[in-house]
Enzyme design. Structure first.
Site, short mmCIF file in Angstrom:
data_model
loop_
_atom_site.label_atom_id
_atom_site.label_comp_id
_atom_site.label_asym_id
_atom_site.label_seq_id
_atom_site.Cartn_x
_atom_site.Cartn_y
_atom_site.Cartn_z
N LYS A 42 83.68 -4.39 -23.28
CA LYS A 42 84.13 -5.43 -22.35
C LYS A 42 85.18 -6.31 -23.02
O LYS A 42 84.92 -6.89 -24.08
CB LYS A 42 82.94 -6.27 -21.90
CG LYS A 42 83.33 -7.37 -20.91
CD LYS A 42 82.11 -7.98 -20.25
CE LYS A 42 81.54 -9.15 -21.02
NZ LYS A 42 82.29 -10.40 -20.87
N ASP A 69 86.93 -8.05 -17.95
CA ASP A 69 86.12 -9.10 -17.33
C ASP A 69 86.93 -10.39 -17.22
O ASP A 69 86.76 -11.31 -18.01
CB ASP A 69 84.86 -9.30 -18.19
CG ASP A 69 83.95 -10.41 -17.69
OD1 ASP A 69 84.03 -10.75 -16.50
OD2 ASP A 69 83.15 -10.92 -18.49
N LYS A 71 87.39 -11.90 -14.05
CA LYS A 71 86.84 -12.60 -12.87
C LYS A 71 87.94 -13.24 -12.03
O LYS A 71 87.97 -14.47 -11.85
CB LYS A 71 85.83 -13.67 -13.32
CG LYS A 71 84.67 -13.13 -14.13
CD LYS A 71 83.65 -14.21 -14.45
CE LYS A 71 82.49 -13.73 -15.27
NZ LYS A 71 82.82 -13.38 -16.67
N ASP A 74 91.68 -15.97 -6.67
CA ASP A 74 92.95 -16.61 -6.30
C ASP A 74 93.28 -16.16 -4.89
O ASP A 74 92.46 -15.49 -4.25
CB ASP A 74 94.04 -16.19 -7.32
CG ASP A 74 95.12 -17.25 -7.49
OD1 ASP A 74 95.56 -17.82 -6.46
OD2 ASP A 74 95.55 -17.50 -8.63
N THR A 133 75.51 -17.09 -13.31
CA THR A 133 74.10 -17.33 -13.66
C THR A 133 73.92 -18.61 -14.49
O THR A 133 72.80 -19.03 -14.72
CB THR A 133 73.51 -16.13 -14.43
OG1 THR A 133 74.40 -15.83 -15.49
CG2 THR A 133 73.33 -14.94 -13.55
N ARG A 225 76.24 -10.48 -28.43
CA ARG A 225 75.84 -10.92 -29.76
C ARG A 225 74.76 -10.11 -30.48
O ARG A 225 74.87 -9.95 -31.71
CB ARG A 225 75.46 -12.41 -29.71
CG ARG A 225 76.71 -13.28 -29.55
CD ARG A 225 76.38 -14.66 -29.06
NE ARG A 225 75.93 -14.62 -27.66
CZ ARG A 225 75.57 -15.70 -26.98
NH1 ARG A 225 75.59 -16.88 -27.54
NH2 ARG A 225 75.21 -15.60 -25.72
O1 C5P Z 1 76.32 -12.26 -26.38
P1 C5P Z 1 75.70 -11.96 -25.06
O2 C5P Z 1 74.90 -10.69 -25.03
O3 C5P Z 1 74.94 -13.13 -24.49
O4 C5P Z 1 76.97 -11.70 -24.13
C1 C5P Z 1 76.86 -11.50 -22.74
C2 C5P Z 1 78.22 -11.29 -22.14
O5 C5P Z 1 78.06 -11.24 -20.72
C3 C5P Z 1 79.21 -12.40 -22.42
O6 C5P Z 1 80.50 -11.78 -22.48
C4 C5P Z 1 79.12 -13.30 -21.22
O7 C5P Z 1 80.33 -13.94 -20.93
C5 C5P Z 1 78.81 -12.29 -20.12
N1 C5P Z 1 78.09 -12.85 -18.99
C6 C5P Z 1 76.86 -13.48 -19.10
N2 C5P Z 1 76.23 -13.96 -17.99
C7 C5P Z 1 76.81 -13.81 -16.79
C8 C5P Z 1 78.03 -13.17 -16.67
C9 C5P Z 1 78.66 -12.69 -17.81
O8 C5P Z 1 76.31 -13.61 -20.18
N3 C5P Z 1 76.18 -14.24 -15.72
#
Ligand code: C5P
Length: 244
Positions: A42, A69, A71, A74, A133, A225
């Site tokens: 991503k 990603d 999003k 517009d 979320t 992460r």
């Molecule tokens: O590091 P982690 O596993 O929390 O990363 C989750 C990824 O998913 C990040 O890129 C975050 O921006 C994205 N994301 C999220 N929750 C959402 C939409 C996207 O954590 N509702």
């Protein structure tokens, strides 16, 4: 890891690793070290704002696919042109905000398909963000001014996305079952907020394990992460595979 059956490789291909960094060298290193086991990465606003299409190229050149990603949200004409540009880069999947409305989503969908055809590429999958979320019910009601429940808004936006011809939505694990029941088996559900049993939660509050997300019906899981900040990202991926 070598033993396989028809289900396991399939599950492995459902992991999307989030390259959440503005350091292109680090992103490149991660992609190189994971490309044998991870097929989709991503590229989000952080990396894309810092490095633009080069970030997409880093992934594509390693033989992997990109979920862009950004999003988009517009006016329809602007989003359609952005969708065209995304399709031209050969991304596997990209997203828009459902709050942009039916026409915006329809035009994005048509533009991406049209551009992919012109480039002789497979049309990218287009998914919608329903409600972020990170928002809770109080913020949705008081700040954004929508009186419906979060669950109802998510379903409403998912239905709108399907009506516009989109392939699916981004949804938290707790929303999967309701969306699946309403929108059917073909509608893609991409789920972030995934934490293997052994990983730290960080700022994600409602987390789900990879296995649980798949069991609930997610088609793809976005994991950042727990993999990217692991001492050994390859080992983290293998530990996740072993859990599936
Ligand atoms: O590091 P982690 O596993 O929390 O990363 C989750 C990824 O998913 C990040 O890129 C975050 O921006 C994205 N994301 C999220 N929750 C959402 C939409 C996207 O954590 N509702």
């Amino acid at each position: 890891m070598k033993k396989s059956n028809t289900k396991k490789p399939n599950s492995k291909n459902r992991i999307i690793v989030a390259l959440d960094t503005s350091d292109i060298r680090f992103a490149k290193k991660l992609v190189r070290s994971l490309k044998d086991s991870i097929k989709i990465f991503k590229v989000g606003s952080e990396l894309f704002t810092a490095h633009g299409p080069k970030a997409v190229a880093v992934v594509r050149e390693a033989g992997a696919e990109v979920f862009l990603d950004l999003k988009y949200h517009d006016i329809p004409n602007t989003v359609a042109n952005a969708a065209r540009a995304a399709a031209k880069m050969g991304v596997f999947m990209f997203n828009v905000h459902a709050a942009g409305g039916l026409q915006m989503m329809q035009e994005a969908c048509m533009a991406a398909a049209d551009e992919a055809r012109k480039q002789s590429l497979t049309p990218p999958k287009l998914i919608a963000v329903t409600l972020l979320t990170s928002l809770n019910q109080e913020e949705v009601t008081k700040q954004i001014g929508i009186s419906k429940s979060i669950d109802d808004i998510v379903i409403h936006y998912a239905e709108l996305a399907q009506k516009a011809g989109l392939d699916g939505v981004v949804a938290s694990a707790r929303e999967i079952e309701k969306i699946r029941a309403k929108l059917g088996p073909q509608f893609l559900i991409v789920t972030p907020g995934i934490r293997p049993a052994w990983a730290e939660h960080g700022d994600q509050e409602r987390v789900t394990t990879p296995k649980e997300a798949l069991e609930r019906g997610a088609n793809y899981m976005v994991i950042g992460r727990p993999i990217t900040e692991a001492e050994d990202p390859r080992e983290a991926v293998f530990r996740i595979f072993a859990e599936l």
